[in-house]
Each structure stands twice: as structure tokens, then as C-alpha cells.
Design a protein around this motif. Structure first.
Motif, short mmCIF file in Angstrom:
data_model
loop_
_atom_site.label_atom_id
_atom_site.label_comp_id
_atom_site.label_asym_id
_atom_site.label_seq_id
_atom_site.Cartn_x
_atom_site.Cartn_y
_atom_site.Cartn_z
N ALA A 113 7.43 19.22 0.88
CA ALA A 113 6.92 19.96 -0.43
C ALA A 113 8.02 21.20 -0.76
CB ALA A 113 5.76 20.54 -0.46
N LYS A 114 8.51 21.81 0.33
CA LYS A 114 9.33 22.84 -0.06
C LYS A 114 10.88 22.55 -0.54
CE LYS A 114 11.52 26.98 2.40
NZ LYS A 114 11.39 27.59 3.68
N ARG B 247 -1.04 18.44 -6.26
CA ARG B 247 -1.64 17.11 -5.90
C ARG B 247 -0.83 16.20 -6.63
NH1 ARG B 247 -7.50 17.98 -8.36
NH2 ARG B 247 -7.63 18.66 -6.18
N ILE B 248 -0.61 14.98 -5.96
CA ILE B 248 0.27 13.77 -6.74
C ILE B 248 -0.72 12.62 -6.95
CG2 ILE B 248 1.90 12.13 -6.11
CD1 ILE B 248 2.98 13.84 -3.76
N ARG B 249 -0.96 12.36 -8.36
CA ARG B 249 -1.89 11.67 -8.64
C ARG B 249 -1.41 10.54 -9.20
NH1 ARG B 249 -6.65 14.25 -12.00
NH2 ARG B 249 -7.37 14.43 -10.01
N PHE B 250 -2.05 9.17 -8.60
CA PHE B 250 -1.67 7.57 -8.87
C PHE B 250 -2.78 7.19 -9.80
CE2 PHE B 250 0.43 8.85 -5.16
CZ PHE B 250 1.63 8.22 -5.14
N SER B 251 -2.58 6.88 -11.17
CA SER B 251 -3.59 6.44 -12.08
C SER B 251 -3.22 5.01 -12.43
CB SER B 251 -3.52 7.17 -13.52
OG SER B 251 -3.59 8.57 -13.11
N VAL C 234 -3.25 12.49 -3.64
CA VAL C 234 -2.55 12.81 -2.47
C VAL C 234 -2.20 14.21 -2.42
CG1 VAL C 234 -0.61 12.46 -0.82
CG2 VAL C 234 -1.61 10.61 -1.90
N GLU C 235 -2.82 15.16 -1.65
CA GLU C 235 -2.64 16.53 -1.65
C GLU C 235 -1.60 17.08 -0.59
OE1 GLU C 235 -6.03 19.06 -1.95
OE2 GLU C 235 -6.79 17.96 -4.09
N VAL C 236 -0.89 18.23 -0.91
CA VAL C 236 -0.06 18.68 0.02
C VAL C 236 0.35 20.28 -0.12
CG1 VAL C 236 2.11 18.28 -1.31
CG2 VAL C 236 2.23 18.65 1.24
N ARG C 237 0.00 21.01 0.60
CA ARG C 237 0.33 22.49 0.66
C ARG C 237 1.59 23.00 -0.19
NH1 ARG C 237 -4.07 25.21 1.52
NH2 ARG C 237 -5.80 24.58 2.63
N LYS C 238 1.90 24.18 -0.40
CA LYS C 238 3.11 24.57 -0.89
C LYS C 238 4.35 24.37 -0.18
CE LYS C 238 5.26 28.39 -3.46
NZ LYS C 238 5.12 30.07 -3.82
N HIS C 239 4.23 24.50 1.16
CA HIS C 239 5.26 24.39 2.19
C HIS C 239 4.89 23.32 3.12
CE1 HIS C 239 7.38 27.55 0.15
NE2 HIS C 239 6.49 28.51 0.45
N LEU D 124 0.36 17.36 -10.16
CA LEU D 124 -0.34 18.84 -10.89
C LEU D 124 -0.12 19.90 -9.53
CD1 LEU D 124 -3.66 16.86 -11.08
CD2 LEU D 124 -1.98 17.25 -12.76
N ALA D 125 -0.06 21.04 -10.32
CA ALA D 125 0.37 22.12 -9.42
C ALA D 125 -0.81 23.15 -9.52
CB ALA D 125 1.63 22.96 -10.01
N TYR D 126 -1.05 23.54 -8.44
CA TYR D 126 -2.45 24.69 -8.33
C TYR D 126 -2.20 26.15 -7.81
CZ TYR D 126 -5.39 20.39 -9.59
OH TYR D 126 -5.82 19.56 -10.18
N SER D 127 -2.85 27.08 -8.35
CA SER D 127 -2.55 28.59 -7.67
C SER D 127 -4.06 28.65 -7.15
CB SER D 127 -2.26 29.53 -8.68
OG SER D 127 -3.31 29.63 -9.56
N LYS D 128 -4.36 29.44 -6.06
CA LYS D 128 -5.49 29.83 -5.54
C LYS D 128 -6.14 30.90 -5.96
CE LYS D 128 -7.81 29.70 -0.98
NZ LYS D 128 -7.39 29.61 0.58
N THR D 129 -7.55 30.93 -6.24
CA THR D 129 -8.00 32.14 -6.85
C THR D 129 -8.91 32.92 -5.90
OG1 THR D 129 -10.14 31.08 -7.36
CG2 THR D 129 -8.49 31.06 -8.72
#
Length: 286
Positions: free
Chosen positions: A144-145, A162-166, A185-190, A217-222
Motif C-alpha cells: 500500500a505504501k 478498501r478495494i471494491r470489486f462490483s 479487499v481491505e489493507v492498512r495505510k502501510h 475507497l480511502a478512510y480516516s480513523k475517528t
């Protein structure tokens, strides 16, 4: 009848010519004429209208995947669909649709060129279809880095991707589309992922033309427990169609308005089936 005004400018018509003034200039133009359209020109204009309404259906169907499209996505998608229909070898002008098209023109269609998928997600993807019609995506190893590139404006805020296949099935002759399956498919930032197969278990109907998209899709943590905020915006929302397969049995063109009566099998999964509100078949009939 043309006349000279008090400024010495000629205005009005004289035979096939129109005189008018613009600032200090006298403009001479030919009168507009009506041209009778030939049957060939009518069919060609119908085909472009067909492409426009077909592209609109595709954009509407994939809206949950791309979230934000760029301002030129409408004209771009219409041109790609038009190119595919024009490349058909199985149908004649005025009697063909996307089921007859060369679908290679659709593959690679980006919904937001401000963040092209191939530039943002730099990982290999190979799509295959087995004898039962099921789709598999073989995705290469991902770091991911280095393999995901996001704008500086959100790079610090990102905590995971999140890599989304539709996968969506379309039948333009029966005027419906169906959301078949979504795989994430999800992967953390690094983080890193090994090469893997993403397999879709759904066996599509024989009358469905298939399209598969990939979006990032890119997400930030709250501060909330397990809470995340989606960072995608009009400037960053990568999504593209990476595969398209023709229907095995698309059926005949409808002779009149389509009645959206679901089969018994379709009723069991009716929540995923949508009426296209498609004008293409009417254009071909008219």
C-alpha cells in the motif's frame, strides 16, 4: 428586402443572402436551408441517441461504486459506448445495441479522470471467467505504501483502503440490470497483501451482459471505536470498468414497451434487480 440604415449599414434579405450589422462591420450570410434527412442519417442519429441512453444506464448502475464522477464522464462514456456499437460485426445500423457491440471499448472506462484508477492503484489485475460463467479476479501482491498513490491533501489522514470489486449484469432488451455481487479487499495505510484470487460465486443469467468495476475507497480513523470516515471526493474517487462479457443469450428486440415481470427465480432476488428506465428500444422501434 434589404435596406440601408442611417449608419450606412445594409440590413435585411436579398434573395438567398442575409445582411446584418455587427459593430462597424456589415456581415453577409447565406439563408439557413432545410435539409431532408436520408434514412442513413436518421439511423446514424438514432444510434448516437441509443449510445447516450445506454451510457446513462451504465453510469447510474455504477454510481454506488464510483461515488463521484468528473464533469466530462457523460460525454466520455457516451463516446465509448458509441464506438463499441459502431464496432459491431453482428448487427446493422439502426438494428443493434450494446449486446452486439465490441465491448473492448468499454474496458478501461474511468468514471473520474481526475483520479484514474490505473494511476492510483498500481497493482496487476487479471480477470477470467469459467465454464459456468463465474468471474475470478487474480490480483497481484500489493504494498500500500508504494502501490497506492493518493493526493497529498488526504495522504496524512488515510488509515486504511478498501478495494471494491462490483459485478453488474445488464439486459438492455429486457430493460433491467442486476447487482450480482460486491467483493471488498481491505489493507492498512502501510500494509501489504499477498497475491490473491477474488472469486465471485454468483452464476449470471444467460441473458446478462456483465461488467466488472474496481474502485478505491480511502478512510480516516475517528476517535469513535472502530469508526472511519470516507475521504473520497470529486477530486479523488478512482473507479473504472476492468472487464466486460457479452450475454450468451440476450434475446430478441422487444416489439413494444417492456413489461418488467420478474421470473420466479428473479423474484427471489428481486431487491437487487432494477428497471433501467431505458429509451434505447423505443428509439430503435421509432
Amino acid at each position: 428586402m434589404a435596406k440601408v440604415d442611417n449608419k450606412g449599414m445594409v440590413r435585411g434579405t436579398a434573395g438567398p443572402v442575409v445582411y446584418r450589422g455587427y459593430r462597424d462591420m456589415n456581415i453577409i450570410q447565406g439563408k439557413p436551408r432545410k435539409f431532408k434527412q436520408t434514412s442513413e442519417s436518421i439511423r446514424a442519429s438514432t444510434e448516437f441517441g441509443l449510445s447516450s441512453t445506454t451510457a446513462a444506464v451504465i453510469r447510474n448502475a455504477f454510481q454506488p461504486a464510483y461515488i463521484h464522477r468528473d464533469g466530462k464522464a457523460v460525454s466520455r462514456s457516451t463516446q465509448l459506448v458509441y464506438r463499441g456499437i459502431r464496432g459491431s460485426v453482428s448487427g446493422s445500423v439502426g438494428r443493434r445495441d450494446l449486446h452486439d457491440a465490441d465491448l473492448d471499448s468499454i474496458i478501461g472506462m474511468d468514471f473520474n479522470i481526475k483520479s484514474r484508477l490505473s494511476e492510483v492503484l498500481q497493482v496487476s489485475q487479471r480477470v477470467e471467467r469459467d465454464g459456468q460463467g463465474r468471474i475470478s479476479v487474480f490480483m497481484g501482491a500489493l504494498n500500500a505504501k508504494t502501490d497506492i498513490r493518493v493526493p497529498l491533501s488526504i495522504s496524512k489522514a488515510v488509515s486504511k483502503y478498501r478495494i471494491r470489486f462490483s459485478l453488474i449484469g445488464f439486459n438492455f432488451r429486457q430493460e433491467y440490470y442486476e447487482y450480482l455481487e460486491v467483493k471488498d479487499v481491505e489493507v492498512r495505510k502501510h500494509g501489504q497483501l499477498e497475491a490473491q484470487e477474488i472469486r465471485f460465486e454468483t452464476q449470471p443469467e444467460a441473458d446478462q451482459l456483465l461488467m466488472l468495476s474496481v474502485s478505491l475507497l480511502a478512510y480516516s480513523k475517528t476517535r469513535m471505536e472502530e469508526g472511519h470516515v470516507l475521504l473520497n471526493s470529486k477530486e479523488f474517487s478512482p473507479c473504472a470498468i476492468i472487464a466486460a462479457y457479452a450475454a450468451e443469450e440476450p434475446g430478441e428486440f422487444p416489439e413494444g414497451p417492456v413489461n418488467m415481470e420478474l421470473s420466479e427465480a428473479q423474484q427471489a432476488r428481486g431487491a437487487s434487480i432494477y428497471n433501467m428506465c431505458y429509451e434505447g428500444n423505443r428509439l430503435l422501434r421509432d
